[in-house]
Design a protein around this motif. Sequence first.
Motif, short mmCIF file in Angstrom:
data_model
loop_
_atom_site.label_atom_id
_atom_site.label_comp_id
_atom_site.label_asym_id
_atom_site.label_seq_id
_atom_site.Cartn_x
_atom_site.Cartn_y
_atom_site.Cartn_z
N PHE A 104 -11.16 105.44 -60.23
CA PHE A 104 -10.83 104.71 -58.77
C PHE A 104 -10.79 105.11 -57.37
CE2 PHE A 104 -9.51 99.82 -59.51
CZ PHE A 104 -10.07 100.11 -61.22
N TYR A 147 -2.57 98.98 -60.98
CA TYR A 147 -3.20 99.18 -61.61
C TYR A 147 -2.93 99.58 -63.15
CZ TYR A 147 -2.19 104.01 -60.93
OH TYR A 147 -1.28 105.51 -61.20
N PHE A 173 -10.17 100.38 -54.17
CA PHE A 173 -10.85 99.38 -55.87
C PHE A 173 -12.38 100.93 -54.49
CE2 PHE A 173 -13.25 96.81 -57.49
CZ PHE A 173 -12.63 96.62 -59.09
N PHE A 209 -14.44 95.31 -54.47
CA PHE A 209 -14.03 94.91 -55.52
C PHE A 209 -15.15 92.72 -55.49
CE2 PHE A 209 -11.72 90.52 -56.40
CZ PHE A 209 -11.63 90.48 -57.97
#
Length: 494
Positions: A104, A147, A173, A209
């Motif tokens: 990430f 996360y 993200f 996302f």
Amino acid sequence: MPQESSKRLVVVSNRLPASLKQVEGEWTVQPGSGGLVTAIAPVLKNRGGLWIGWSGGHGDVDLPKLLGDFSKDAGYDLHPVQLTEEEVRGYYYGFANEIIWPLFHDFQSRCNFDPSYWRDYLDVNLKFAEVTARYSRESDYIWVHDYHLMHLAFMLRNMGIQRSCGFFLHIPFPPPDIYLKLPWRDKILRALLEFDLVGFQTLRDRRNFVECMEALVPNAKCTGRGNMVTIEHQNRKIRAGGFPISIDFNQFASLSADKDVVRMADEFKDALRHRKIILGVDRLDYTKGIPQRLEAIRQLFIRFPDLREKVTFVQIAVPSREEIPEYHSLKVEIEQLVGEINGQFTRPGWIPIHYQYRNLPRPELVSYYRAADMALITPLRDGLNLVAKEYCAANVNENGVLFLSEFAGAAAQLQNAGAILVNPYDTEGVAKAIRRAYYMDKRERHTRMSKLRESVRRNNIYWWVDSFLQAAFSSQLEDFPQDTVDFQTESTST
């Protein structure tokens, strides 16, 4: 305490805001540290809510007894999740820190996609869900953080537990070209769609996302514009938006004006003979760009000899994940660079770089913020970066300069408020920016810092919580009434 029917805020995170430490064979409780504790503890205190997380301990430990006094002082209950050493190794050090964290943050080459880590991650998420189901009520709002626990709402729904659940991701993200490399990409994305609200640090993260969702969940439909969008999936509506986290501005500003902090800041400046101080404060992590920052300082003294003996760079590295070999290697690399650069430029009465590898108590940290003429916050990738906001809040004289990486989430908010954005990979460019700031007119410095402080003051930690809860179910922090008891947070923020 609140009545049984009252609404409570239940925070669920990987770690509790208190950690267990073994001292001379005895377990003791110590206040936690880190950005999440710094942000959430002032909000949750004395509101009768819950915080669920791992305590950091293993084996047979009398956790209720150890955590009882801490809960009483904090004004909210702590409920630990017990993990075995094997679970910690696979779920935390494995899945969280060898897969999700590097991926990430755009460091795919550091990932270790071990299938056993995935199984440990699911097992631990189930454990967290079981503790959440046991201690929460149907009227509570479950706020899951980060996360480590992306499957918690999925687990609760599979158990038949009905709760309002929100999720906030504190790290970036990634865009589809990076996220799609994750072997369990579809399962994690669909698990996130089991929350009622999914929050991100920036609009860029939220857009990433949605793009990943459109690629992997074609039957999901996204509508809306601006900060908040609505996703329709399997007869449910999920909201997703950007909510940049913040700090308790007044707490940092008040502490910076404390006489003991002022004294420590003056002593710090005296020790460095009132040279201009450039400050870096980071948790030791490869995402923070400390080696690149040190190379920028080297370039500063190579390209601009006029600044030699006029500025001193102070780098504070807070120990982190010391059990992971990669972090130990990074520590060695940083120490070698510090030694090289100091050996190259040190003159009698002047050491260009002062390096500290330790945790700092909050007052001492704020004294460094107060004393520093410039803050060099240059992560290679960061979800937000609270240090940048802490520096501004503590700069009560409004004469400091904030350098901020283009790749920090905070750049989206602070670039138009006076921060000087830099590319951490461009070491010569960073050096040029520092020289420009050294000769910057006092009026410009004041104007920039004044705007930065106003931005952080206006968008503080309580604004962040209110904006999230308002988006979640049209509530605000005041809907979770606070008791009259008060206490002072003493955790160190990094």
